[in-house]
Structures are given as structure tokens and as C-alpha cells.
Design an enzyme around this catalytic site. Structure first.
Site, short mmCIF file in Angstrom:
data_model
loop_
_atom_site.label_atom_id
_atom_site.label_comp_id
_atom_site.label_asym_id
_atom_site.label_seq_id
_atom_site.Cartn_x
_atom_site.Cartn_y
_atom_site.Cartn_z
N TYR A 88 32.63 39.45 41.78
CA TYR A 88 32.68 38.01 41.97
C TYR A 88 32.09 37.66 43.32
O TYR A 88 31.38 36.66 43.47
CB TYR A 88 34.12 37.50 41.85
CG TYR A 88 34.69 37.70 40.47
CD1 TYR A 88 34.48 36.75 39.47
CD2 TYR A 88 35.44 38.83 40.15
CE1 TYR A 88 34.99 36.93 38.19
CE2 TYR A 88 35.97 39.01 38.88
CZ TYR A 88 35.73 38.07 37.90
OH TYR A 88 36.25 38.26 36.64
N ASN A 111 32.39 29.70 30.99
CA ASN A 111 31.09 30.08 30.42
C ASN A 111 31.09 29.84 28.90
O ASN A 111 31.84 30.48 28.17
CB ASN A 111 30.83 31.56 30.73
CG ASN A 111 29.56 32.08 30.11
OD1 ASN A 111 28.74 31.35 29.56
ND2 ASN A 111 29.38 33.39 30.19
N CYS A 119 29.00 37.21 31.60
CA CYS A 119 30.13 37.19 32.52
C CYS A 119 30.98 38.45 32.41
O CYS A 119 31.73 38.77 33.33
CB CYS A 119 30.97 35.93 32.32
SG CYS A 119 31.56 35.69 30.64
N HIS A 120 30.83 39.19 31.31
CA HIS A 120 31.58 40.45 31.17
C HIS A 120 31.11 41.51 32.17
O HIS A 120 31.81 42.48 32.40
CB HIS A 120 31.47 40.98 29.73
CG HIS A 120 30.08 41.26 29.29
ND1 HIS A 120 29.26 40.26 28.77
CD2 HIS A 120 29.35 42.40 29.30
CE1 HIS A 120 28.08 40.80 28.47
NE2 HIS A 120 28.11 42.09 28.79
N GLU A 146 26.62 48.15 26.21
CA GLU A 146 25.37 47.93 26.94
C GLU A 146 24.90 49.18 27.69
O GLU A 146 23.71 49.35 27.93
CB GLU A 146 25.54 46.77 27.94
CG GLU A 146 25.67 45.44 27.27
CD GLU A 146 25.81 44.31 28.25
OE1 GLU A 146 25.59 43.16 27.84
OE2 GLU A 146 26.14 44.54 29.44
#
Length: 165
Positions: A88, A111, A119-120, A146
Site C-alpha cells: 500500500y 475498486n 488490487c489483489h 498469475e
């Protein structure tokens, strides 16, 4: 024409709202309120392909909501590479407001396009998984999905080479 489609995924049923300009929202509850459209069906198909292979292209996003601050945060989120994480604080610094970590977290929570606006990929200062509107188990699943071929250590956010042998 606006439409909404649902799709079954490894992280649950998602609802996807889209029109000709792109995807405007993704919800984890899978509840639709609009009829399906060609645009929402195409977006759902693209997301299905991405869930099968994270190298598949995601559908185009269309961010139409948010305060100027939220939009800056969401733009910064999109610069975090696939298979990587940032904190963050990293995002706050990237938008020129290094003390706005909590506000970055609140923008992440608002979001409208989870997965498309990743945002993950944002973790706590100590590298731990923190806050995710879809639940931490979904955040962990998305990061692992991912990473394909790269082992992401979920406690420090640093990608590591897969073990040899």
C-alpha cells in the site's frame, strides 16, 4: 447496451457488467440485475479464458466511477506487473502521497474492477496478505494463478524462481 453475465470460476461465481466500451464492474456475489448483452457475454468469455490461462488477454476495462484520488490509485495498481506484488505504501508513493497508505487501502476496497484493476497484488508493509473485498483466500488464489511458473512467496511479496529438481 448494458448487460450483465455470470461465470463460474475457481474463485466462485462472478457477475460481470459491460457495454461496448468495456467492463464496468465485476462482483464476487454472482448476482445479476440486468439481462445479458453481447458485450457482457464477450467479457465473461475473456475472463473464462484468463482463468484457464493467466497469459490470455483480459477484457477491456472501462472505469467510469471513482474520485480523482481513487482513479489515481486504480491507475497505479495497473502498473504492478503480473506475478508481482507491491505494498500500500508503494502505491501511495507512486501517486505522490507517501503517507496515504490507509486511503490507498480504502480506494482498493472500492475498486469496481477486481482482477482487471489488480488490487489483489497489493500486500501489507510486511508482505502479508491483507484486506481483499473478495476474501483473502481469493487474493491468494489470484496471486498463485498469475505466478504460473514463478513461485510467489505470499509473505514477502517477492517472486522467487521455482525449485530446481
Amino acid at each position: 447496451m448494458w448487460g450483465e453475465s455470470t461465470l463460474d470460476t475457481p474463485i466462485g461465481v462472478l457477475a460481470v457488467g459491460a457495454d461496448a466500451d468495456g467492463v464496468a464492474w465485476i462482483r464476487f456475489d454472482g448476482v445479476t440485475q440486468l439481462a445479458q448483452s453481447a458485450a457482457s457475454a464477450a467479457a465473461a468469455d475473456a475472463l473464462r479464458a484468463w482463468f484457464a490461462d493467466p497469459d490470455a488477454p483480459l477484457p477491456p476495462a472501462s472505469l467510469r466511477v471513482g474520485t480523482p484520488f481513487q482513479r489515481r490509485v486504480w491507475a497505479a495498481l495497473q502498473t504492478v506487473p503480473l506475478g508481482r506484488t507491491a505494498t500500500y505504501g508503494d502505491i501511495a508513493a507512486a501517486i505522490g502521497q507517501p503517507t496515504a497508505c490507509r486511503a490507498v487501502g480504502m480506494a482498493n476496497h472500492k475498486n469496481p474492477l477486481p482482477i482487471l484493476v489488480p488490487c489483489h497484488r497489493i500486500v501489507g508493509q510486511d508482505g502479508r496478505l491483507t484486506g481483499y473485498a473478495g476474501g483473502l483466500w481469493r487474493k491468494a488464489w489470484l496471486l498463485e494463478h498469475e505466478a504460473r511458473g514463478v513461485s510467489v512467496h505470499l509473505f514477502d511479496g517477492r517472486p522467487q524462481a521455482p525449485p530446481v529438481g
